[in-house]
Design a protein around this motif. Structure first.
Motif, short mmCIF file in Angstrom:
data_model
loop_
_atom_site.label_atom_id
_atom_site.label_comp_id
_atom_site.label_asym_id
_atom_site.label_seq_id
_atom_site.Cartn_x
_atom_site.Cartn_y
_atom_site.Cartn_z
N VAL A 1 0.87 -1.18 0.00
CA VAL A 1 0.00 0.00 0.00
C VAL A 1 0.91 1.23 0.00
O VAL A 1 1.73 1.40 0.90
CB VAL A 1 -0.93 0.04 1.23
CG1 VAL A 1 -1.80 1.30 1.19
CG2 VAL A 1 -1.80 -1.20 1.29
N SER B 1 -2.37 -0.57 11.52
CA SER B 1 -3.54 -1.39 11.20
C SER B 1 -3.42 -2.02 9.82
O SER B 1 -3.81 -3.18 9.62
CB SER B 1 -4.82 -0.56 11.29
OG SER B 1 -5.07 -0.16 12.63
N LEU B 2 -2.87 -1.27 8.87
CA LEU B 2 -2.65 -1.84 7.53
C LEU B 2 -1.59 -2.93 7.57
O LEU B 2 -1.73 -3.97 6.91
CB LEU B 2 -2.25 -0.73 6.55
CG LEU B 2 -3.34 0.30 6.22
CD1 LEU B 2 -2.76 1.42 5.36
CD2 LEU B 2 -4.52 -0.35 5.52
N PHE C 1 -0.37 -6.05 5.04
CA PHE C 1 0.18 -5.25 3.96
C PHE C 1 1.56 -4.68 4.32
O PHE C 1 1.89 -4.53 5.50
CB PHE C 1 -0.76 -4.09 3.61
CG PHE C 1 -2.08 -4.54 3.05
CD1 PHE C 1 -2.20 -4.87 1.71
CD2 PHE C 1 -3.19 -4.67 3.87
CE1 PHE C 1 -3.41 -5.30 1.19
CE2 PHE C 1 -4.41 -5.11 3.37
CZ PHE C 1 -4.52 -5.42 2.03
N VAL D 1 3.51 -1.24 3.97
CA VAL D 1 3.07 0.14 3.82
C VAL D 1 4.28 1.03 3.51
O VAL D 1 5.24 1.07 4.28
CB VAL D 1 2.36 0.65 5.09
CG1 VAL D 1 1.90 2.10 4.91
CG2 VAL D 1 1.15 -0.24 5.41
N HIS E 1 -1.33 -0.94 -4.14
CA HIS E 1 -2.56 -0.23 -3.85
C HIS E 1 -2.16 1.22 -3.57
O HIS E 1 -1.28 1.46 -2.72
CB HIS E 1 -3.26 -0.83 -2.63
CG HIS E 1 -3.59 -2.29 -2.78
ND1 HIS E 1 -4.76 -2.73 -3.35
CD2 HIS E 1 -2.89 -3.40 -2.42
CE1 HIS E 1 -4.78 -4.06 -3.34
NE2 HIS E 1 -3.65 -4.49 -2.79
N LEU F 1 -10.82 2.72 8.15
CA LEU F 1 -10.23 1.38 8.08
C LEU F 1 -11.29 0.31 7.87
O LEU F 1 -11.03 -0.69 7.19
CB LEU F 1 -9.43 1.09 9.35
CG LEU F 1 -8.08 1.80 9.47
CD1 LEU F 1 -7.54 1.68 10.88
CD2 LEU F 1 -7.07 1.23 8.46
N VAL G 1 -9.73 -1.59 4.61
CA VAL G 1 -9.09 -2.91 4.72
C VAL G 1 -9.84 -3.97 3.92
O VAL G 1 -9.22 -4.69 3.11
CB VAL G 1 -8.91 -3.32 6.20
CG1 VAL G 1 -8.46 -4.78 6.31
CG2 VAL G 1 -7.90 -2.40 6.88
N LEU H 1 -9.23 -3.32 0.15
CA LEU H 1 -7.89 -3.70 -0.31
C LEU H 1 -7.76 -5.22 -0.41
O LEU H 1 -7.16 -5.74 -1.36
CB LEU H 1 -6.82 -3.15 0.64
CG LEU H 1 -6.70 -1.63 0.74
CD1 LEU H 1 -5.60 -1.27 1.74
CD2 LEU H 1 -6.42 -0.98 -0.60
N GLN H 2 -8.31 -5.91 0.56
CA GLN H 2 -8.19 -7.37 0.56
C GLN H 2 -8.92 -7.98 -0.63
O GLN H 2 -8.40 -8.89 -1.29
CB GLN H 2 -8.73 -7.93 1.88
CG GLN H 2 -7.83 -7.60 3.07
CD GLN H 2 -8.46 -7.94 4.41
OE1 GLN H 2 -9.69 -8.01 4.53
NE2 GLN H 2 -7.63 -8.16 5.42
#
Length: 297
Positions: free
Chosen positions: A23, A43-44, A49, A51, A112, A283, A287, A290-291
């Motif tokens: 990301v 959190s990502l 992920f 980041v 992403h 989020l 999230v 993105l998943q």
């Protein structure tokens, strides 16, 4: 760490192990990579992920363009208002190429791409110009740049043009705090002590007012992006607060309308900032998006 990206030096933070889906976070006008809340980044990472964050050119610890000067911001703003070209030292497409250069320097083929405010505009240009590099697009509190869209609330626009009374740390912090209060989320107020600490940390890391002006001019000069959004083919999510006094929600709605298949989510009570409660709300949308996009890719 500093990397050479698009021919210039860019400061980068890389969180999470290699081999994970990436990301790329792109921050807004005058904001450094540390403006991404730590909880958001973590959190990502916790969601699986890697980041990557960077200071945009002319801001933070990345390369500056002081030799280009700033010109007359008020005059260029008037030119924009009447539809004349705005002169800028560089373009938002240059900044999009910087972001792609960061990925190149790290050996990352696809990511992403997630941007906030001006960062959302840059992210849109990344997705439009490099679809093969963009797994998905997330545009937060940003705009399509279409000419008919509403601008900032009058008091916010005036505050953006106002200069601090002096360059002492106390004056700079007070000046920044005044603007932050104006654009803050009315439903999610933050303690002034927390905001003051955050502003002070940012100022001590880097203070680049001329870079902010040049970035403002780059935004003003960014004509035609609205017509490019129809080229975006990646899954796209547009998030916007319904109480944003800097970039009104109509700007986010127009962005989503122009991107094929984009999903728009309005966040009640959110202004133009990222307080902890808003981060949690974002989020919950980002999230899973993105998943799903990663699985489809």
């Amino acid at each position: 760490m500093k990397l050479t990206a698009n021919g210039i030096q860019i400061e980068v933070e890389d969180s999470g192990s290699e081999g994970r889906p990436v990301v790329l976070l792109i921050m807004g006008l005058g904001m450094q990579l540390i403006a991404w809340p730590a909880d958001f980044v973590q959190s990502l990472v916790d969601a699986g992920f890697r980041v990557v964050r960077h200071d945009n050119r002319d801001i933070g610890l990345s390369e500056g363009f002081d030799e280009a000067g700033t010109g007359n911001l008020i005059w260029q703003s008037l030119r924009q208002r009447i539809g004349l070209p705005v002169r800028s030292a560089y373009s938002l497409q240059d900044m999009a190429d910087d972001a792609l250069g960061v990925l190149d320097a790290l050996g990352i083929r696809r990511a992403h791409v997630l941007g906030a405010s001006m960062g959302g505009m840059i992210a849109q240009r990344v997705a439009a110009s490099a679809p093969e590099r963009t797994t998905s697009l997330v545009s937060i509190m940003s705009s399509s740049g279409a000419r008919h869209l509403p601008g900032p609330r009058a008091d916010v626009a005036a505050a953006l043009m106002r200069r601090p009374p002096s360059r002492t740390e106390a004056a700079l912090v007070a000046h920044s705090l005044g603007l932050v209060r104006l654009i803050a989320s009315p439903a999610y107020p933050q303690d002034d002590r927390v905001l003051t600490d955050r502003i002070t940390r940012s100022l001590r890391r880097a203070y680049r007012p001329a870079g902010v002006v040049r970035q403002m001019l780059a935004i003003g000069a960014d004509s035609g992006r609205d017509s490019l959004l129809g080229r975006i083919s990646s899954p796209s999510l547009v998030l916007h607060g319904d109480a944003d006094p800097l970039v009104p929600i109509a700007c986010g709605q127009d962005t989503a309308r122009r991107i094929p298949g984009a999903r728009f989510v309005a966040v009640p009570g959110m202004g133009h900032d990222l307080p902890p409660q808003v981060i949690d709300i974002l989020l919950q949308q980002i999230v899973p998006f993105l998943q799903i996009a990663e699985r489809r890719a």
